[in-house]
Structure formats: C-alpha cells, structure tokens
Design a protein around this motif. Sequence first.
Motif, short mmCIF file in Angstrom:
data_model
loop_
_atom_site.label_atom_id
_atom_site.label_comp_id
_atom_site.label_asym_id
_atom_site.label_seq_id
_atom_site.Cartn_x
_atom_site.Cartn_y
_atom_site.Cartn_z
N ASP A 145 -41.05 -33.03 19.04
CA ASP A 145 -42.18 -32.22 18.59
C ASP A 145 -41.56 -31.12 17.73
N VAL A 146 -41.74 -31.21 16.41
CA VAL A 146 -40.95 -30.42 15.47
C VAL A 146 -41.78 -29.35 14.78
N THR A 147 -41.25 -28.14 14.77
CA THR A 147 -41.77 -27.06 13.92
C THR A 147 -40.84 -26.98 12.73
N ALA A 148 -41.37 -27.35 11.55
CA ALA A 148 -40.59 -27.41 10.33
C ALA A 148 -40.70 -26.08 9.60
N GLY A 164 -47.68 -40.80 10.15
CA GLY A 164 -48.41 -40.88 11.41
C GLY A 164 -47.86 -39.98 12.49
N VAL A 165 -47.10 -38.93 12.10
CA VAL A 165 -46.56 -38.01 13.10
C VAL A 165 -47.07 -36.59 12.86
N ASP A 166 -48.24 -36.48 12.23
CA ASP A 166 -48.77 -35.14 11.94
C ASP A 166 -49.06 -34.37 13.22
N GLY A 167 -49.23 -35.06 14.33
CA GLY A 167 -49.42 -34.36 15.60
C GLY A 167 -48.13 -33.83 16.17
N ARG A 168 -46.99 -34.25 15.61
CA ARG A 168 -45.69 -33.83 16.14
C ARG A 168 -44.82 -33.10 15.11
#
Length: 303
Positions: free
Chosen positions: A119-122, A141-145
């Motif tokens: 779960d990444v905060t960029a 498809g990982v916009d939730g993560r």
Amino acid sequence: MSNLDELSSSPQAALDPQDEVKIVGQYYDDKTAKLVRKYGPGPRIHYHVGYYPSFEAPPRADDVTPEDIRGSIRRHQEDLLRYAAKIWDAEQRLSGRVLDVGCGLGGGSLFWAEEYGADVTAVTNAPEHAPVVEGFARECGVDGRVRALVSDAKRLPVDSGPYDAAVAIESSGYFDRPLWFERLAQVLRPGASVCIEELFITRPHGADVWAEYFYTKPATVLDYVKAAEAAGFELVDDVDATAATAPFWEESVAWTEAVLDSDSGLSPVDRRQLRISLLANRALGAEWQAGGARLGFLRFELK
C-alpha cells in the motif's frame, strides 16, 4: 570510515531551501514529456539507472531503432528494482504500508504495489506528476493501493503514518537528509526500514557531473549514516552495485545517438537539448569508470 570522514559533500546551494524545492519540482515538471519519450510509454516508467550483472555493449545506433534500445533500458531498470527487492527482502519489508519518497512518475510505486501487494504513498514535489502517477495506477488496477502525495520530503504529514518502510530510488540526493530522517522517525513504526538506492561520493569533488546535471547534492555514505543515527536509525545493509550499473550510460548514449540519427523532425531546440544530454551521459559513464562515485543500496532500521 576514516577515508570517508575526510571527504566533503557538495556545498549547499545559496538558495532559500523552499526556493530550492520549488526549482527541483519545476525541473521535473518540465521534464515530464522527455521522461515519457525516453523511458515510456508506461505505465511503469522509471527514471533511474539499470542493473546489468552481465552485459554486452549495445549495438551501433545505426543498427537498431530508438525503440529497441528503450526496451532494453526499461528491462534493466526493472531489473534494478528486482535486485533491490531481493537484497531488501521486499516480501517481508516492502509489502505493507510503504512511502516511496521522490517517486518520479510512479514506476517504483507501481512495482511495489503490483509485485509485493504494498500500500504505497507516492511522494513527489512535482505537482504535475501526481495526476500522472494516479492515472498509471488506475491503468494498472492498483489505484486503491497507490496514492500520490505532493509534499517536500522533510515535511511529510506526521498524521499519515505509521508506515512499515520508506523507499528512495535515486531521489535522496535532493533531500535535506538530517531533516528527512528526523521526519521519517516520526512517520515510521519502530523496526521499520529506510531503503535507499543512490549515488554516493567516494572522493572530494566526486560525482560533480551528476550534481551539476541533475541539480542534486550527492553525499558520502558516512553523511547518510550520521544523519540517520542522529534520528534514531542504524545502518544494517550496504551493497555496492557500481560496476553492475555502469552499462546504463552506454545504453543511454546509444538511445540518444539513435534518436538524433533517425528523427529528422526534431526542432533545433530539441536537438540541442539531446546533444547536451549526450555529453552529460558520456561524462557520467566516465565518472562511474573513474571511481568518482559509487552506486549503492543502503538499508537503515528505526531502533
């Protein structure tokens, strides 16, 4: 350690620190289209060197297309992250809540999310990059993560933690490292890792070309250790990859030469910028070979 103690890091710029942050952010905002052209098309676009444990010199530019060379560069950039994942034990350390500090166009953030379920905060200080990162995350498809955060590294929101790890891939050279580690100590949980891939000075004035071309301030490993220890971290891993990353500059030169040879539609301004890039990449390759700097992977743990 005594040899490193004698080295002097690049001098601090005379600019106000906040002005400096804005300049770097604008620099990368302005480079977005160029980054996509050379390292795209995406969604995982990286802006860092590649990893070449075994390598044959790239073919002459007139034998291949820019797209051929770009494909090889991209593969080796992903190989660098896979190597980092191995030595940092990503399955254990980079599969939870991760800060990707200085994320560029989000290639690394997407890598940790897709490959390891993180779960990444960029984190970026280039405002125009944030929607690009989020768009690529939706495409994967990982916009939730993967969520983009526009922030100065030393001013990360304290209430956003605790995080399990922080990663900085060729971005920490832009940070005020003592203040960055102080803020990381506030947002990471005890035992969390700070994983850094970066160019480090090995002699006085080493990496001058890197500093001048990328507007950054490279430092010694000892500089990092001192800043980290003052904030409550300890160095637990230091892996050298200078030789295995040197061929990146050969491929980068080959790509630029191929574009200059094959694209007759380039404007005079574009040609001039590419020729400046060509000279800089040749100089950076020479810097690697001459031992003016080293490319290393550091991992610190919060006590």
